[in-house]
Design a protein around this motif. Structure first.
Motif, PDB file in Angstrom:
ATOM      1  N   SER A   7       0.827  -1.205   0.000  1.00  0.00           N
ATOM      2  CA  SER A   7       0.000   0.000   0.000  1.00  0.00           C
ATOM      3  C   SER A   7       0.869   1.266   0.000  1.00  0.00           C
ATOM      4  O   SER A   7       0.567   2.235  -0.705  1.00  0.00           O
ATOM      5  N   ILE A   8       1.954   1.250   0.769  1.00  0.00           N
ATOM      6  CA  ILE A   8       2.871   2.400   0.785  1.00  0.00           C
ATOM      7  C   ILE A   8       3.459   2.604  -0.598  1.00  0.00           C
ATOM      8  O   ILE A   8       3.465   3.722  -1.134  1.00  0.00           O
ATOM      9  N   MET A  10       2.360   1.593  -3.546  1.00  0.00           N
ATOM     10  CA  MET A  10       1.341   1.973  -4.520  1.00  0.00           C
ATOM     11  C   MET A  10       1.002   3.462  -4.406  1.00  0.00           C
ATOM     12  O   MET A  10       0.903   4.170  -5.407  1.00  0.00           O
ATOM     13  N   ASN A  11       0.848   3.943  -3.172  1.00  0.00           N
ATOM     14  CA  ASN A  11       0.518   5.355  -2.977  1.00  0.00           C
ATOM     15  C   ASN A  11       1.712   6.259  -3.250  1.00  0.00           C
ATOM     16  O   ASN A  11       1.553   7.357  -3.780  1.00  0.00           O
ATOM     17  N   GLN A  14       2.101   7.323  -6.819  1.00  0.00           N
ATOM     18  CA  GLN A  14       1.114   8.281  -7.317  1.00  0.00           C
ATOM     19  C   GLN A  14       1.469   9.746  -7.047  1.00  0.00           C
ATOM     20  O   GLN A  14       0.778  10.645  -7.510  1.00  0.00           O
ATOM     21  N   ILE A  15       2.536   9.992  -6.313  1.00  0.00           N
ATOM     22  CA  ILE A  15       2.900  11.374  -5.977  1.00  0.00           C
ATOM     23  C   ILE A  15       3.490  12.031  -7.226  1.00  0.00           C
ATOM     24  O   ILE A  15       4.504  11.575  -7.745  1.00  0.00           O
ATOM     25  N   GLN A  25       1.329  11.748   6.177  1.00  0.00           N
ATOM     26  CA  GLN A  25       0.295  11.835   5.149  1.00  0.00           C
ATOM     27  C   GLN A  25       0.304  10.596   4.263  1.00  0.00           C
ATOM     28  O   GLN A  25      -0.742  10.106   3.865  1.00  0.00           O
ATOM     29  N   LEU A  26       1.499  10.100   3.950  1.00  0.00           N
ATOM     30  CA  LEU A  26       1.601   8.897   3.135  1.00  0.00           C
ATOM     31  C   LEU A  26       1.022   7.699   3.884  1.00  0.00           C
ATOM     32  O   LEU A  26       0.302   6.886   3.304  1.00  0.00           O
ATOM     33  N   LEU A  29      -2.761   8.103   3.759  1.00  0.00           N
ATOM     34  CA  LEU A  29      -3.229   7.840   2.404  1.00  0.00           C
ATOM     35  C   LEU A  29      -3.245   6.337   2.112  1.00  0.00           C
ATOM     36  O   LEU A  29      -4.139   5.833   1.434  1.00  0.00           O
ATOM     37  N   ALA A  30      -2.271   5.629   2.656  1.00  0.00           N
ATOM     38  CA  ALA A  30      -2.166   4.187   2.440  1.00  0.00           C
ATOM     39  C   ALA A  30      -3.118   3.391   3.335  1.00  0.00           C
ATOM     40  O   ALA A  30      -3.211   2.169   3.220  1.00  0.00           O
TER      41      ALA A  30
END
Length: 100
Positions: A7-8, A10-11, A14-15, A25-26, A29-30
């Motif tokens: 999940s980390i 993948m997110n 996207q940055i 925040q990451l 978001l994850a």
């Protein structure tokens, strides 16, 4: 790879270029709020040749948390993306470049 790491990553992927995000925040978001330290540990384990934009992650004060060569590498990469950084690693206009 466990679910948290996946999940980390993948997110993180996207940055967008020219934007930054904090460790906290990451994590949020994850889907793992309050796990910002775990995000840092996960990013520290990335392979040297990764294409993930690890350099776009800074601490909650808008500063680069790394030191030595890693600090220099992150600062250089962020500056190449147009992000202004002071000598001590503070992101200038932090609120304007952080990913919402």
């Amino acid at each position: 790879m466990n679910e948290f790491t996946q999940s980390i990553y993948m997110n993180l992927a996207q940055i967008p270029k020219g934007r930054i995000i904090s460790y906290g925040q990451l994590a949020k978001l994850a889907g793992y709020p309050n796990h910002s330290r775990h995000v840092g540990k996960t990013l520290a384990k990335l392979p040297k040749d990764t294409t993930l934009p690890w350099h776009r992650v800074v601490n909650s004060q808008g500063k680069i948390s790394l030191s030595g060569d890693s600090f220099d590498k992150q600062k250089e990469r962020l500056e190449k993306e147009g992000i202004a950084i002071s000598e001590n690693g503070k992101i200038m206009n932090f609120k304007q470049v952080i990913m919402q």
